[in-house]
Design an enzyme around this catalytic site. Sequence first.
Site, PDB file in Angstrom:
ATOM      1  N   ASP A  18     -10.803  17.903 -29.912  1.00  0.00           N
ATOM      2  CA  ASP A  18     -12.471  17.654 -30.542  1.00  0.00           C
ATOM      3  C   ASP A  18     -13.062  18.488 -30.277  1.00  0.00           C
ATOM      4  O   ASP A  18     -13.087  19.063 -29.654  1.00  0.00           O
ATOM      5  CB  ASP A  18     -12.589  16.673 -29.179  1.00  0.00           C
ATOM      6  N   ASP A 137     -11.559   3.512 -31.344  1.00  0.00           N
ATOM      7  CA  ASP A 137     -12.715   3.824 -30.561  1.00  0.00           C
ATOM      8  C   ASP A 137     -13.074   2.157 -29.421  1.00  0.00           C
ATOM      9  O   ASP A 137     -14.747   1.684 -30.614  1.00  0.00           O
ATOM     10  CB  ASP A 137     -13.634   4.955 -30.330  1.00  0.00           C
TER      11      ASP A 137
END
Length: 257
Positions: A18, A137
Amino acid sequence: MTDPRGRGLKSRVIVCLDVKDGRVVKGTNFVGLRDMGDPVELAARYEAEGADEICFLDISASRESRGTLLDMVRRTAEVLFVPLTVGGGVRTVDDIGPLLRAGADKISVNSAAVRDPSVIVEGSRRFGAQCIVASIDAAREGNGWIHYTHGGKTRTDKDAVQWAHELAEKGAGEILLTSIDRDGVRTGYDLELTRAVVDAVDVPVIASGGAGDASHLRDAFTEGHASAALLAGILHDGLTTVGELKSALDGWGIDVR
């Protein structure tokens, strides 16, 4: 004939980077981000440890309404031999080509697919389904899960399992499924969510969010029926290595690459 969901193939261990402001970060439930290092250096290290793929997610690109950092993608791709998936900041189908030319093998799309599903349809048609990864998500709500965009900040009205089915039907070649509830908590993947999505689609599903030790990866494969397990924090914090995880999986009879 090969099962399109990836079953019957070797299980994959994918390391996620990330990236925010050019640095790898890691948090819990998508917040409380800590600086973990340089993405190019970490990508090379994890490949050397045995990662089957690297996933590079520019987590602030969508919120900041800008494209992915192409130069960083290019520099990361130059040090890798394993496949590189890149996500974050893909707004239209025209953003996909430059990322592939910069060295990405697959492109992960989340927010843009909600705004304009033709990104998945046209991306798959133009570049091939194998290049298009639909990122979901999901956070539990009642008896189901709701899909979020913009790095887990924006709730949609979409049931995550049904949305996964729609995305696969539209041409996504793979589903990257992250449990927001389990992200960074290290208590194991959301196996119920993973199984529900695997059962709803005919493409491989990557389980993400919650890896704390090798047994969690084993469970993702054996109980969640995932084709791949994605992890980050326990590697970034030096609690284990990809090699150690794969050795444990092999000991349990999991056919890893």
